[in-house]
Design a protein around this motif. Structure first.
Motif, PDB file in Angstrom:
ATOM      1  N   ALA A  39       0.847  -1.187   0.000  1.00  0.00           N
ATOM      2  CA  ALA A  39       0.000   0.000   0.000  1.00  0.00           C
ATOM      3  C   ALA A  39       0.879   1.232   0.000  1.00  0.00           C
ATOM      4  O   ALA A  39       1.960   1.238   0.590  1.00  0.00           O
ATOM      5  N   TYR A  40       0.430   2.270  -0.675  1.00  0.00           N
ATOM      6  CA  TYR A  40       1.240   3.482  -0.825  1.00  0.00           C
ATOM      7  C   TYR A  40       0.485   4.704  -0.344  1.00  0.00           C
ATOM      8  O   TYR A  40      -0.631   4.958  -0.775  1.00  0.00           O
ATOM      9  N   ASN A  41       1.132   5.420   0.554  1.00  0.00           N
ATOM     10  CA  ASN A  41       0.630   6.724   0.936  1.00  0.00           C
ATOM     11  C   ASN A  41       1.683   7.722   0.477  1.00  0.00           C
ATOM     12  O   ASN A  41       2.702   7.906   1.128  1.00  0.00           O
ATOM     13  N   GLY A  42       1.418   8.321  -0.673  1.00  0.00           N
ATOM     14  CA  GLY A  42       2.454   9.155  -1.282  1.00  0.00           C
ATOM     15  C   GLY A  42       3.641   8.286  -1.640  1.00  0.00           C
ATOM     16  O   GLY A  42       3.478   7.287  -2.338  1.00  0.00           O
ATOM     17  N   ASP A  43       4.821   8.607  -1.115  1.00  0.00           N
ATOM     18  CA  ASP A  43       6.012   7.828  -1.426  1.00  0.00           C
ATOM     19  C   ASP A  43       6.198   6.672  -0.466  1.00  0.00           C
ATOM     20  O   ASP A  43       6.969   5.763  -0.721  1.00  0.00           O
ATOM     21  N   GLN A  44       5.484   6.738   0.668  1.00  0.00           N
ATOM     22  CA  GLN A  44       5.676   5.711   1.685  1.00  0.00           C
ATOM     23  C   GLN A  44       5.053   4.379   1.271  1.00  0.00           C
ATOM     24  O   GLN A  44       3.894   4.328   0.860  1.00  0.00           O
ATOM     25  N   GLU A  45       5.829   3.307   1.411  1.00  0.00           N
ATOM     26  CA  GLU A  45       5.288   1.985   1.077  1.00  0.00           C
ATOM     27  C   GLU A  45       5.067   1.196   2.350  1.00  0.00           C
ATOM     28  O   GLU A  45       5.887   1.206   3.263  1.00  0.00           O
ATOM     29  N   TYR A  46       3.922   0.540   2.439  1.00  0.00           N
ATOM     30  CA  TYR A  46       3.628  -0.291   3.604  1.00  0.00           C
ATOM     31  C   TYR A  46       3.203  -1.688   3.150  1.00  0.00           C
ATOM     32  O   TYR A  46       2.624  -1.836   2.068  1.00  0.00           O
ATOM     33  N   ASP A  47       3.461  -2.673   4.008  1.00  0.00           N
ATOM     34  CA  ASP A  47       2.907  -4.010   3.766  1.00  0.00           C
ATOM     35  C   ASP A  47       1.597  -4.127   4.532  1.00  0.00           C
ATOM     36  O   ASP A  47       1.582  -4.115   5.755  1.00  0.00           O
ATOM     37  N   MET A  48       0.537  -4.234   3.790  1.00  0.00           N
ATOM     38  CA  MET A  48      -0.765  -4.299   4.423  1.00  0.00           C
ATOM     39  C   MET A  48      -1.221  -5.758   4.369  1.00  0.00           C
ATOM     40  O   MET A  48      -1.293  -6.353   3.308  1.00  0.00           O
ATOM     41  N   VAL A  49      -1.509  -6.328   5.542  1.00  0.00           N
ATOM     42  CA  VAL A  49      -1.867  -7.747   5.588  1.00  0.00           C
ATOM     43  C   VAL A  49      -3.376  -7.881   5.733  1.00  0.00           C
ATOM     44  O   VAL A  49      -3.989  -7.208   6.559  1.00  0.00           O
ATOM     45  N   ILE A  50      -3.956  -8.724   4.916  1.00  0.00           N
ATOM     46  CA  ILE A  50      -5.400  -8.956   5.009  1.00  0.00           C
ATOM     47  C   ILE A  50      -5.651 -10.457   5.206  1.00  0.00           C
ATOM     48  O   ILE A  50      -4.782 -11.291   4.940  1.00  0.00           O
ATOM     49  N   PHE A  51      -6.850 -10.756   5.685  1.00  0.00           N
ATOM     50  CA  PHE A  51      -7.252 -12.159   5.798  1.00  0.00           C
ATOM     51  C   PHE A  51      -8.446 -12.408   4.885  1.00  0.00           C
ATOM     52  O   PHE A  51      -9.347 -11.576   4.809  1.00  0.00           O
ATOM     53  N   THR A  52      -8.396 -13.543   4.184  1.00  0.00           N
ATOM     54  CA  THR A  52      -9.548 -13.902   3.352  1.00  0.00           C
ATOM     55  C   THR A  52      -9.754 -15.405   3.345  1.00  0.00           C
ATOM     56  O   THR A  52      -8.810 -16.171   3.480  1.00  0.00           O
ATOM     57  N   THR A  53     -11.008 -15.815   3.210  1.00  0.00           N
ATOM     58  CA  THR A  53     -11.296 -17.234   3.023  1.00  0.00           C
ATOM     59  C   THR A  53     -11.480 -17.521   1.534  1.00  0.00           C
ATOM     60  O   THR A  53     -11.638 -18.666   1.151  1.00  0.00           O
ATOM     61  N   ARG A  54     -11.491 -16.443   0.743  1.00  0.00           N
ATOM     62  CA  ARG A  54     -11.735 -16.619  -0.685  1.00  0.00           C
ATOM     63  C   ARG A  54     -10.552 -16.098  -1.495  1.00  0.00           C
ATOM     64  O   ARG A  54     -10.681 -15.157  -2.287  1.00  0.00           O
ATOM     65  N   ALA A  55      -9.410 -16.768  -1.297  1.00  0.00           N
ATOM     66  CA  ALA A  55      -8.223 -16.364  -2.039  1.00  0.00           C
ATOM     67  C   ALA A  55      -8.464 -16.479  -3.536  1.00  0.00           C
ATOM     68  O   ALA A  55      -7.845 -15.769  -4.330  1.00  0.00           O
ATOM     69  N   ASP A  56      -9.391 -17.330  -3.920  1.00  0.00           N
ATOM     70  CA  ASP A  56      -9.694 -17.533  -5.331  1.00  0.00           C
ATOM     71  C   ASP A  56     -10.253 -16.268  -5.999  1.00  0.00           C
ATOM     72  O   ASP A  56     -10.221 -16.144  -7.218  1.00  0.00           O
ATOM     73  N   THR A  57     -10.761 -15.354  -5.195  1.00  0.00           N
ATOM     74  CA  THR A  57     -11.410 -14.184  -5.797  1.00  0.00           C
ATOM     75  C   THR A  57     -10.478 -12.975  -5.905  1.00  0.00           C
ATOM     76  O   THR A  57     -10.926 -11.871  -6.164  1.00  0.00           O
ATOM     77  N   VAL A  58      -9.210 -13.218  -5.721  1.00  0.00           N
ATOM     78  CA  VAL A  58      -8.275 -12.091  -5.668  1.00  0.00           C
ATOM     79  C   VAL A  58      -8.250 -11.286  -6.975  1.00  0.00           C
ATOM     80  O   VAL A  58      -7.967 -10.095  -6.968  1.00  0.00           O
ATOM     81  N   PHE A  59      -8.606 -11.912  -8.086  1.00  0.00           N
ATOM     82  CA  PHE A  59      -8.629 -11.184  -9.360  1.00  0.00           C
ATOM     83  C   PHE A  59      -9.785 -10.191  -9.442  1.00  0.00           C
ATOM     84  O   PHE A  59      -9.845  -9.362 -10.321  1.00  0.00           O
ATOM     85  N   GLY A  60     -10.706 -10.302  -8.500  1.00  0.00           N
ATOM     86  CA  GLY A  60     -11.870  -9.410  -8.531  1.00  0.00           C
ATOM     87  C   GLY A  60     -11.813  -8.303  -7.492  1.00  0.00           C
ATOM     88  O   GLY A  60     -12.796  -7.627  -7.238  1.00  0.00           O
ATOM     89  N   VAL A  61     -10.629  -8.131  -6.884  1.00  0.00           N
ATOM     90  CA  VAL A  61     -10.496  -7.090  -5.862  1.00  0.00           C
ATOM     91  C   VAL A  61     -10.555  -5.727  -6.533  1.00  0.00           C
ATOM     92  O   VAL A  61      -9.771  -5.438  -7.435  1.00  0.00           O
TER      93      VAL A  61
END
Length: 921
Positions: free
Chosen positions: A291-313
């Motif tokens: 995730a980017y806030n301006g130039d700052q980069e962060y690792d944003m961790v999420i939880f999902t039970t539907r990893a299969d739907t990642v193309f529809g985010v």
RNA sequence: GCUCUGGUGGUGGAAUAGGUAGACACGCGGGACUUAAAAUCCCGUGGACAGAAAUGUCCGUACGGGUUCGAUUCCCGUCCGGAGCACCA
């Protein structure tokens, strides 16, 4: 001689008490059986007829088990800390201990009248310092422990400290609040306070700042199970969310074991289901989005039970309380975000509930990158994502999640369908079925194949990993109240210190008022000298479930001053074989108790990993309310059958002045002054009341008191009737009207022993009919007790006694076993008759009669049934059946057997003059 | 919304594993005993139809389908009640 229940019941109750008939002692020569009731909170209202239902059932079972040769432990005590006594104290200034003591005395008096076989020498009270010493002791053990995820066990915190000293967090896999990472050098350089804070992250009993259910009227925090629909269970006051520092128990560390070990328990499916639901296991994956806030980069961790739907985010959502919110709020959105957060914070739990499905949210101004597609998606903030679950952040797939869908529609975000042929124009497609599309390498797979495939991909590319999440939260363990166990903890420079365990119990101090202090501190803030070596002691107290979590262990060894329970007692009594209580504890007490037991098991203090082997939930006994109908603006009452001719208001009337729905008019006039000159419109000379089934409560005037029943019918009748009312586990209304039937039954039993002149039992030999009746009963009663089908057992008694009464059976060889059978249900009359038969010892020491099946065999002849020219099977028909009838049956059976195939026939049922029925395999 | 339960006479409820539906009890109606009451005992009591009667026939376990020789029981759908969870990704 008449059946004088009053005299009989008083006499035998005194006898049992004097001879300590039900005192249980460790006896390794006999098998043990532990029967437990959920101990009551002694409220000021006393018992109504609904309360003893479960106690009667467990008592029947205890007495039955004793007859079968078991060494039965059947104790009783009181859950005596709690809010009502304290609320009462605030209003009246009376010390909660005084009211509690008074209520307990009243409870005991009522319980004693029903003739329970409790071992009262083991009575415990959670508010007794000698008892709560061990509650505090267990707390200290939890404070001094952490949970190791590798060995799946609680371990002493010293081991963790040692690991930190030698290698920091490397190699440590412990249950904790937030993941930490430091080296041994860093650890060793930490201050006392820093070390204490780090360890708090791991302790099983720990302090933490959490969003809690705060009840302003009660002035305390409540656990999730103490809140129903935004109101407190006790008192019904509104509850709101508030951030506070609290003591918590790391119950979540045990979520997996609490779930798995349900399998081996003999509980009902619905109860197990409730627990499964509450624990809420869900399997999925954690994934990292840059995730980017301006130039700052962060690792944003999420939880999902539907990893299969990642193309529809198409966007990401953060919980308002999430730590990412601050990092990812872009300067130009700062104002909007803060406004939103302030709004969300102000809301109470109640308002959130009232506004379910109202979609709110704000754009953070930042973007995240989909690790699979590289697509740039906006990061939003919304209440519908919960901070306490998963990582407090989600990837939103509006096409296949209804909540994301609603959000996307509200804020006009794109929706990308991923399953062939699904229509997402009106609503999302949430079902886990169909063929994937628009999903790169997942295209063409079914959803069931795609989920693991997507997670595999994510793991191989270092984007994330498999993860199991639980809904079960840590239990908030402090209450800002007086009437509870004090925490054996004091504070040195703000660092919590455990009290010396050898100095337990830490007694609850006297205070002069029970309200919170003017500065908003808990009532213990008023206690003078509430310090140890000059350091302040914790001012909140433990919640109600603290004292009830291990009480079943204390019963095993209630007077032990050196241990919660001795090894010897624990290894003999082990755990509760049968636990009876209400279903309202499904997600509270029954989870906490299991957790508490597992913790003690890990530390080697108890030998069983589950506390309650078999559990039965008795149903509620509801009240059956009666109504009268007052014609509007008059003092005239109209009978129910005629009420439609008038305009009336329905008024509750005390069920105790109504009999068989007929109102006692004179009693009604005396009942309340305003009805003194009431007029009545009758039907057939009577005033008939309406009725309805409601909760039994004073305000509905439908409370029936067990003392009253014991006075007019006797305890044995009460016991029998409560069982006869219907299946134990079912809710059913109390209606005193039917009680005459069981009372009549007992009097009939009595008359088999006594006529007007005296004892009539003879030693004559019993006839086959009599023995048949008796043994049918033995078989039925045994089976019914084992199945907890007490209502049908009572019916079986009635049938058998009717038969024997008709046969004028007065024979000892029949009546003696009959009385033994009856003794668990109606112990007083059984004991009386047992002694009348010449026995000196209590019937408690008798043996359950042996069932002999041969008496049940009918007088029959055997006939052969054949078809296709061969004898296929034989059938037994009554010997006195006329020949034509036999022929008709045999012919009909031949017909049916052709359909069925003779080999499948198990049983043939013959009814005189009726068509034959064939039981097929 | 999800999960779990349950739906049988005037009432509470029976019906092992799919095999006489309504056991047992209450209530109600009738009768016996009694000077009377209480107590006790006996008979009847799901509905409809036929019959003077014994009795017989049909319909009946929320509703509609299905499986089966046979369904209160098993399966599918609908309706109604009760309980629990409820933005759990």
């Amino acid at each position: 001689m008449e059946y004088n229940f009053k005299e009989i019941e008083a006499r035998w109750q005194a006898y049992w008490a004097k001879n300590q008939t039900f005192k249980a002692e460790i006896d390794s020569s006999r098998p043990k059986y532990y029967v437990l009731d959920m101990f009551p909170y002694p409220s000021g209202a006393g018992l109504h007829v609904g309360h003893p239902l479960g106690y009667i059932a467990s008592d029947i079972f205890s007495r039955y088990k004793r007859l079968c040769g078991f060494n039965v432990l059947h104790p009783m005590g009181y859950d005596a800390f709690g809010l009502p006594a304290e609320q009462y104290a605030i209003q009246t200034g009376q010390h909660p201990a005084v009211t509690t003591e008074k209520n307990i005395a009243r409870y005991r008096e009522q319980l004693d009248r029903i003739g329970f076989s409790y071992d009262w020498s083991r009575e415990i009270r959670t508010c007794d310092p000698e008892y709560y010493k061990w509650t505090q002791w267990a707390f200290l053990k939890m404070f001094g422990s952490y949970y190791c995820n590798d060995s799946r066990k609680a371990r002493p915190i010293e081991e963790l400290v040692q690991a930190f000293e030698t290698s920091g967090t490397a190699g440590v896999n412990a249950a904790c609040g937030e993941e930490m990472s430091f080296t041994a050098a860093q650890w060793n350089a930490m201050s006392e306070k820093e070390k204490s804070d780090v360890l708090m992250n791991y302790r099983i009993a720990y302090q933490g700042e959490t969003s809690v259910n705060w009840c302003p009227q009660l002035g305390t925090v409540l656990a999730n199970d103490e809140v129903k629909e935004g109101y407190s269970v006790r008192g019904g006051f509104p509850v709101e969310q508030k951030k506070m520092t609290q003591w918590l128990l790391r119950v979540s560390a045990y979520a997996g074991r609490l779930l798995e070990d349900l399998e081996e328990l003999d509980w009902t499916d619905s109860l197990k289901d409730m627990q499964r639901n509450w624990i809420g296991r869900s399997q999925g994956a954690e994934m990292v989005f840059k995730a980017y806030n301006g130039d700052q980069e962060y690792d944003m961790v999420i939880f999902t039970t539907r990893a299969d739907t990642v193309f529809g985010v198409t966007f990401m959502v953060l919980a308002p309380e999430s730590e990412w919110v601050e990092k990812l709020t872009a300067p130009e959105q700062k104002e909007a975000v803060e406004e939103y957060l302030a709004m969300a914070r102000k809301k109470t739990e109640r308002e959130r509930l009232a506004e379910t499905r109202k979609v709110t949210g704000v754009f953070s101004g930042s973007y995240a990158v989909n690790p699979l597609t590289g697509a740039k998606v906006p990061v939003w903030i919304s209440e519908y994502v919960l901070a306490g679950y998963g990582t407090g952040a989600i990837m939103a797939v509006p096409a296949h999640d209804s909540r994301d869908y609603a959000f996307a529609k509200r804020f006009d975000l794109p929706i990308i369908p991923l399953i062939e042929g699904c229509d997402v124009s009106e609503s999302s497609f949430d079902a886990k079925e169909g063929i994937m599309c628009n999903s790169g390498f997942l295209d063409g797979m079914t959803v069931k194949e795609a989920i693991p495939a997507a997670i595999d991909y994510v793991e191989q590319h270092g984007i994330g990993h498999r993860k199991i999440n639980y809904r079960l939260r840590d239990a908030i363990f402090s209450r800002q109240r007086y009437w509870g166990e004090p925490f054996p903890v004091y504070y040195k420079d703000g660092i919590p210190q455990q009290m010396d365990p050898d100095c337990l119990p830490l007694r609850l101090p006297e205070i002069d008022e029970y309200k919170p202090t003017e500065t908003g501190e808990p009532p213990l803030g008023r206690a003078k000298g509430w310090t140890i070596d000059g350091y302040p002691i914790e001012k909140s107290t433990m919640p109600g479930f603290a004292g009830s979590s291990a009480y079943y262990l204390r019963y095993m060894d209630p007077h032990n001053g050196n241990a919660l329970v001795s090894r010897e007692a624990d290894e003999y009594w082990r755990n509760v074989d049968l636990y009876i209580g209400g279903t309202e504890h499904a997600t509270g007490h029954l989870i906490y108790s299991r957790f508490w037991n597992k913790f003690l098991y890990d530390l080697g203090y108890v030998c069983e990993k589950e506390p309650f082997r078999k559990l039965i939930n008795q149903g509620m006994i509801q009240g059956r309310s009666n109504f009268v109908y007052r014609i509007i603006n008059t003092n005239t009452f109209v009978s129910v059958g005629l009420k439609d001719q008038y305009e009336t208001t329905e008024i509750h009337v005390d069920v105790n002045i109504v009999s068989n729905d007929r109102l006692d008019i004179e009693a009604f006039r005396k009942w309340m002054p305003e009805f003194a000159d009431a007029e009545f419109i009758l039907e057939n000379g009577e005033y008939v009341c309406g009725y309805g089934v409601e909760k039994m409560s004073k305000s509905m005037f439908n409370v029936v008191n067990p003392d009253m029943i014991c006075d007019t019918y006797g305890a044995d009748t009460l016991r029998l009737y409560e069982m006869f009312l219907g299946p134990l586990e079912q809710s059913k209304p109390w209606d005193t009207k039917g009680i005459d039937g069981v009372n009549r039954f007992l009097r009939r039993v009595w008359r088999m022993f006594y006529d007007r002149d005296g004892f009539i039992v003879t030693d004559a030999e019993a006839s086959p009919e009599e023995l048949k009746s008796l043994h049918k009963l033995i078989g039925k009663v045994q089976a019914d007790i084992e199945a907890f089908s007490f209502n049908t057992a009572v019916s079986a008694f009635m049938i058998a006694v009717n038969e024997l009464y008709e046969l004028k059976c007065t024979k000892r060889s029949v009546l003696e076993p009959l009385v033994v059978l009856l003794s668990p249900f109606a112990p007083h009359i059984a004991e009386e008759l047992w002694h009348a038969l010449g026995h000196d010892e209590s019937i408690t020491y008798a043996s359950f009669p042996e069932y002999v099946e041969s008496y049940t065999v009918e007088n029959t002849c055997t006939y052969a049934v054949s078809f296709n020219g061969k004898t296929r099977f034989t059938v037994e028909l009554p010997a006195d059946m006329p020949r034509e009838e036999v022929d008709a049956h045999v012919r009909s059976m031949e017909q049916t057997a052709k359909y069925v195939g003779a080999g499948n026939i198990v049983k043939v049922i013959v009814v005189p003059g009726k068509i034959v029925n064939i039981v097929v395999k």
